[in-house]
Structures are given as structure tokens and as C-alpha cells.
Write an enzyme that holds these catalytic residues in place. Structure first.
Site, mmCIF file in Angstrom:
data_model
loop_
_atom_site.group_PDB
_atom_site.id
_atom_site.type_symbol
_atom_site.label_atom_id
_atom_site.label_comp_id
_atom_site.label_asym_id
_atom_site.label_seq_id
_atom_site.Cartn_x
_atom_site.Cartn_y
_atom_site.Cartn_z
ATOM 1 N N PRO A 2 0.786 -1.225 0.000
ATOM 2 C CA PRO A 2 0.000 0.000 0.000
ATOM 3 C C PRO A 2 0.818 1.274 0.000
ATOM 4 C CG PRO A 2 -0.484 -1.414 1.888
ATOM 5 C CD PRO A 2 0.780 -1.870 1.295
ATOM 6 N N GLU A 3 0.615 2.081 -0.997
ATOM 7 C CA GLU A 3 1.039 3.467 -0.975
ATOM 8 C C GLU A 3 -0.249 4.273 -1.037
ATOM 9 O OE1 GLU A 3 4.440 4.648 -3.248
ATOM 10 O OE2 GLU A 3 5.156 2.605 -3.447
ATOM 11 N N HIS A 93 -3.375 -14.914 9.183
ATOM 12 C CA HIS A 93 -3.093 -13.496 9.408
ATOM 13 C C HIS A 93 -4.325 -12.600 9.337
ATOM 14 C CE1 HIS A 93 0.989 -14.797 9.274
ATOM 15 N NE2 HIS A 93 0.936 -15.103 7.997
ATOM 16 N N ARG A 111 2.950 -9.342 7.930
ATOM 17 C CA ARG A 111 4.172 -8.887 8.605
ATOM 18 C C ARG A 111 3.899 -8.040 9.838
ATOM 19 N NH1 ARG A 111 8.038 -6.715 3.941
ATOM 20 N NH2 ARG A 111 9.521 -6.540 5.640
#
Length: 279
Positions: A2-3, A93, A111
Site C-alpha cells: 500500500p502506498e 493473518h 508482517r
DNA sequence: AGTGAGGCCTGAAAGC
DNA sequence: TGCTTTCAGGCCTCAC
């Protein structure tokens, strides 16, 4: 992944499906993120109604009608999944599940570099995550003169400076390389050697590259509810990023050109550029 | 004060 | 094939 464009895409998707929904049930299966999710996170947001979804830099802000807001950041590997209902089998996750009447939001982050916390809505601007942030790339404050003033005394190279969220928010490692290519400016040029004119170019190209990505991300919105519930991210057509040892599009048209796109490490992050096209 | 390295985590890909 | 190493699009903290 994601940006800014990805976060903007998710914001748009959530605005279409979450407004006025009442949060019925919240499950926090994992709270260890960049910032720990508060132990009373579920209690704080359950039974509230979602008023609006906003974006600040790469943060998603879900405003509730009880005076609180949810702050979410996707880090490097985060995803927001939009589902009709809570699935019987969760994916690996899937960390935080927010259930409304006919919709379910899942925050998945392998992460765990991202975060999901709550904060009082009227204290958001003073929050430590937001206080130091620079202007949004599409606001008037971000212009060539502003950028020039911000960087004119820095001796670090321009590319790491564009990743500094206190100068300008929302530009990540990929788009920093891409916009410098479009502006034809080398990533290794020291900030104090960049002219006002070049700052203008950087501002223009940073908006262009983000605009293109948002537009393309928006066009994938129609199928944002894929069978697995994950959002379809825009796969950018990069010109230099990840194109090590290839010719750049401009050099490609020059038959005598033998130099290739280089990969270098700056401030611990990889940068890609063409030493012929970019000065 | 400004800058760069290190660290947080997991998983995919590359290397052997 | 399988084990080990490297690398990843973010961002904060900590030395220098």
C-alpha cells in the site's frame, strides 16, 4: 503494497459499503502490531455507527458516531477485506474482524508492520502519528516553492527526501523512483542542488503518478469483492521500478543507446533510475 | 538537527 | 527436492 493510491482505493470502497453501518461485533485475534491495539479496542467501538471514512497520508480513518475513530495503517503487507459476512474459516493473518449487520471488514497483515487502534476523534490532529506529517500531495500547500524551501538546505539525495513523510506524505518507494524518472531528475542529486524549476516538475510529476494510480485503482473497484474477499490492487505499469538492466522507454527508441536502468541502494531502500534520461 | 543504519515480522524467491 | 539466505512497496528508534 500500500502506498497512497491503494489506501485511497480502499477508502472509496469502504465509503460505498460502510457508511451508517452499525458495528455489532469485533474480534481482535492479534494485537501485536507497530503500535499495540488497545485491550479495550472492541469495547470502544462496538455498538457505534460508522459516520465517514477518511484518509490522511497512508492512514485510513474510520470515524464513528461515539466520539472515537479507528486509525488503520497497512504497513507493507496489510489488506482490508470487505465481505458480506464473517467467513466460517479465517485466512492466515486475519487479525481483526469487524462485523456489521450485512457486511464484515477484516484486517489481515502478515508482517504486522501496520496497525489498528482507536483514538478520540477530536484528538486525531494532535496524535503522534499525525502531528509531524507534511501536506497532502493534492493540496495547494504542496507546490514547487514549498518543496524548494523544505529541501534547499538538505545535502541528502532527493529520492530519500521524497520518502520523508514530514516533507510530503503518501509517496512510497515505488512512486518516488517513478516520479523522478518522469521529472527526468536523478535520484542521487543532492537536495541543495535542485532548482525551483525542478521542484515544480517534481510536484507536477508526483501528482501525475499518484493520479494515474488512483484512477487505475478506482477502475478495479467494481470487482473489489473478489471470491476470497481481498481487494484488487492496482498493478502499476512501472517504467523504471524493478526494471534493472532493461532500457528505459526513452532510451529504447535510441538505437545507439546501450546504457541500462540501474538499481542502487539509498538510505537502505532500492532506487531505480536511468542515468541517461535522468540528470 | 540531520542523517543513515537497524529493527520490527512473515513469506516468496533466489541461491546452493 | 529441500534447506538457507536474501529481499520486500513503511516507519520508528537510536547512534553518530
Amino acid at each position: 503494497m500500500p502506498e497512497l493510491p491503494e489506501v485511497e482505493t480502499i477508502k472509496t470502497a469502504l465509503n460505498k459499503s460502510l457508511i451508517n453501518k452499525k458495528i455489532k461485533n469485533v474480534n481482535v485475534l492479534q494485537d501485536k502490531f507497530r503500535i499495540k491495539t488497545q485491550s479495550d479496542f472492541a469495547k470502544r467501538i462496538e455498538n457505534s455507527q460508522i459516520t465517514k471514512i477518511k484518509r490522511r497520508a497512508k492512514y485510513l480513518i474510520i470515524v464513528l458516531d461515539n466520539g472515537y475513530s479507528i486509525i488503520n495503517h497497512l504497513g507493507m503487507s496489510g489488506q482490508i477485506k470487505i465481505l458480506k459476512e464473517k467467513p466460517s474459516i479465517l485466512d492466515k493473518h486475519d487479525h481483526i474482524i469487524i462485523e456489521c449487520n450485512d457486511i464484515c471488514i477484516i484486517y489481515n497483515d502478515a508482517r504486522r508492520f501496520g496497525l489498528m487502534i482507536y483514538e478520540k476523534t477530536n484528538l486525531l490532529n494532535e496524535h503522534k502519528l499525525f502531528k509531524h506529517l507534511g501536506p497532502e500531495p493534492f493540496c495547494d500547500e504542496y507546490n514547487g516553492q514549498y518543496l524548494f524551501n523544505k529541501i534547499k538546505n538538505k545535502k541528502s539525495p532527493i529520492k530519500p527526501a521524497l520518502l520523508d513523510q514530514s516533507i510530503i506524505v503518501g509517496i512510497g518507494n515505488i512512486y518516488a523512483s517513478e516520479l523522478l524518472y518522469d521529472a527526468k531528475i536523478s535520484p542521487i542529486r543532492p537536495c541543495n542542488m535542485i532548482t525551483l524549476d525542478e521542484c515544480n516538475k517534481i510536484v507536477i510529476e508526483s501528482r501525475h503518478v499518484l493520479e494515474r494510480a488512483i484512477k487505475a485503482g478506482g477502475s478495479t473497484l467494481k470487482d473489489y469483492k473478489k471470491p476470497d474477499g481481498s481487494l484488487g490492487y492496482f498493478q502499476n505499469a512501472h517504467k523504471v521500478y524493478g526494471k534493472e538492466n532493461q532500457l528505459c522507454p526513452i532510451c529504447k527508441s535510441n538505437i545507439n543507446q546501450k546504457h541500462c536502468i540501474k538499481k542502487i541502494i539509498q538510505a537502505g531502500r532500492s532506487s531505480f533510475y536511468c542515468s541517461i534520461t535522468q540528470k
